[in-house]
Design an enzyme around this catalytic site. Structure first.
Site, PDB file in Angstrom:
ATOM      1  N   GLY A   8       0.792  -1.223   0.113  1.00  0.00           N
ATOM      2  CA  GLY A   8      -0.288   0.382   0.036  1.00  0.00           C
ATOM      3  C   GLY A   8       0.605   1.540  -0.127  1.00  0.00           C
ATOM      4  N   ALA A  77       1.100  -5.801  -3.532  1.00  0.00           N
ATOM      5  CA  ALA A  77       2.421  -6.151  -2.411  1.00  0.00           C
ATOM      6  C   ALA A  77       2.992  -7.119  -4.368  1.00  0.00           C
ATOM      7  CB  ALA A  77       2.765  -6.869  -1.577  1.00  0.00           C
ATOM      8  N   TYR A 180       8.740 -12.629 -14.984  1.00  0.00           N
ATOM      9  CA  TYR A 180       7.472 -11.767 -14.263  1.00  0.00           C
ATOM     10  C   TYR A 180       6.538 -12.269 -14.341  1.00  0.00           C
ATOM     11  CZ  TYR A 180       4.539  -7.733 -13.588  1.00  0.00           C
ATOM     12  OH  TYR A 180       3.180  -6.920 -13.132  1.00  0.00           O
ATOM     13  N   LYS A 184       3.463 -13.744 -12.297  1.00  0.00           N
ATOM     14  CA  LYS A 184       1.575 -13.409 -12.208  1.00  0.00           C
ATOM     15  C   LYS A 184       1.205 -14.076 -12.359  1.00  0.00           C
ATOM     16  CE  LYS A 184       1.163 -10.032 -10.659  1.00  0.00           C
ATOM     17  NZ  LYS A 184       1.041  -8.826  -9.306  1.00  0.00           N
TER      18      LYS A 184
END
Length: 351
Positions: A8, A77, A180, A184
């Protein structure tokens, strides 16, 4: 609701926090302040009344404290970008996949059953393509010999003809083409498994190219908009890779924040054990070259330089069909492309 926002303190996460607070939710932030994203190491400026917990999502005791009394988690995050090389792979898997697994286990123990996950369009790999002769096709891996020769457009894998790019729906199969992207996609699978195992519900927002005020300065992990904006701030021309014709969907960070707000409002109505994904884009396709030109013009120059360079892990075209998000959650992007670029050109970058 009382909502924990992981990450956040970051670019998107902080925008989400502001929207949630403005909507009347109770919010708390857990962030590790990783140096790649927060080189100063300073705690963020958060809205009044929002507690900040300095901790990592891989730290189970920190999560236990953060989740106490929480109704839902907004999981922002992550380690983002393509990185530099495969030496980054353990860090990506550790931050994104191990971190998500530890978070989900802690949520199961704490009885928290609502999750909004920050996903990414990178899970699709190359976008949707149509061959005039063979219909919808999936291009093969990009070949260095083609890229070295300036042949950037993917050919039809059956006849070699040029392809027509289109919008990618959520039903498109996953085809991650870099580390990456693989992490995900793994996050989504982990979240779906969690939902089935503990009768929770997860909504994944597959972000497209997010930009806007508060982006971090250029690092190997920054997005292309940040790289261009940082170059302009140094008085340098943005360096556009390939021929600048790569198609993307550039979506403003405040529109992404409102998508998170809509997902959290809707998740309580989702059936137990369910997982659903939503493309989160502006609905407009622009080339990287056009984005660089618009940003440079708004900033006052210098004009972009097209270099012909490439990164093998990049994809040529990827643009979203975000109609599901509009139809099911009532979300609408509000920031027009040129107005957003003008705002971004005038906004400072975050150190």
């Amino acid at each position: 609701m009382e909502i924990l926002v992981t990450g956040g303190a970051g670019f998107i996460g902080s925008a989400v926090v502001r929207r949630l607070v403005a909507a009347g939710h109770g919010v708390r932030v857990l962030d590790a302040l990783l140096p790649a994203v927060h080189p100063s190491g300073r705690a963020p400026d958060l809205p009044d009344g929002v507690p900040f917990l300095h901790g990592d999502v891989r730290d189970a005791p920190a999560l236990e404290r953060a989740l106490d009394g929480v109704d839902a988690v907004c999981h922002q995050a992550a380690m983002v970008g393509l990185g530099t090389d495969l030496d980054d792979a353990p860090a990506y898997a550790g931050c994104n996949d191990l971190g998500t697994a530890v978070l989900l286990a802690a949520m199961a123990r704490a009885g928290v059953r609502r999750l909004v996950l920050a996903g990414s369009m990178v899970v699709y790999g190359e976008g949707r393509y149509r061959c005039p002769e063979h219909g919808e096709v999936a291009p093969g891996p990009r070949r260095p010999a083609d890229l070295d020769a300036g042949r950037f457009e993917p050919p039809c894998p059956r006849c070699g003809a040029g392809l027509l790019p289109g919008l990618v729906p959520e039903e498109a199969p996953g085809d991650p083409r870099n580390v990456y992207a693989a992490t995900k996609l793994a996050q989504e699978h982990l979240a779906a498994a969690w939902a089935r195992a503990c009768q929770g519900a997860v909504l994944t927002l597959r972000y497209h190219n997010v930009y806007g005020p508060g982006m971090p300065r250029d690092t190997p992990y920054a997005g292309v908009a940040s790289l261009f904006r940082s170059a302009l701030a140094r008085g340098e021309a943005p360096r556009v890779f390939e021929d600048g014709g790569q198609r993307r969907d550039f979506v403003h960070v405040e529109d992404v924040a409102t998508a998170n707000l809509a997902a959290l409002a809707a998740i309580g109505d989702r059936p137990p054990g369910s997982a659903r994904a939503y493309n989160t884009g502006s609905g407009e396709a622009h080339t990287v070259g056009a984005m660089a030109a618009a940003l440079a013009a708004a900033y006052g120059g210098p004009e972009p330089v097209v270099t012909g360079e490439y990164r093998l892990g990049d994809v040529r075209h990827i643009t979203a069909d975000s109609s599901r998000l509009r139809a099911e959650l009532g979300w609408r992007p509000q920031m027009p492309f040129l107005a957003g670029m003008a705002e971004f050109a005038a906004a400072p970058l975050r150190d």
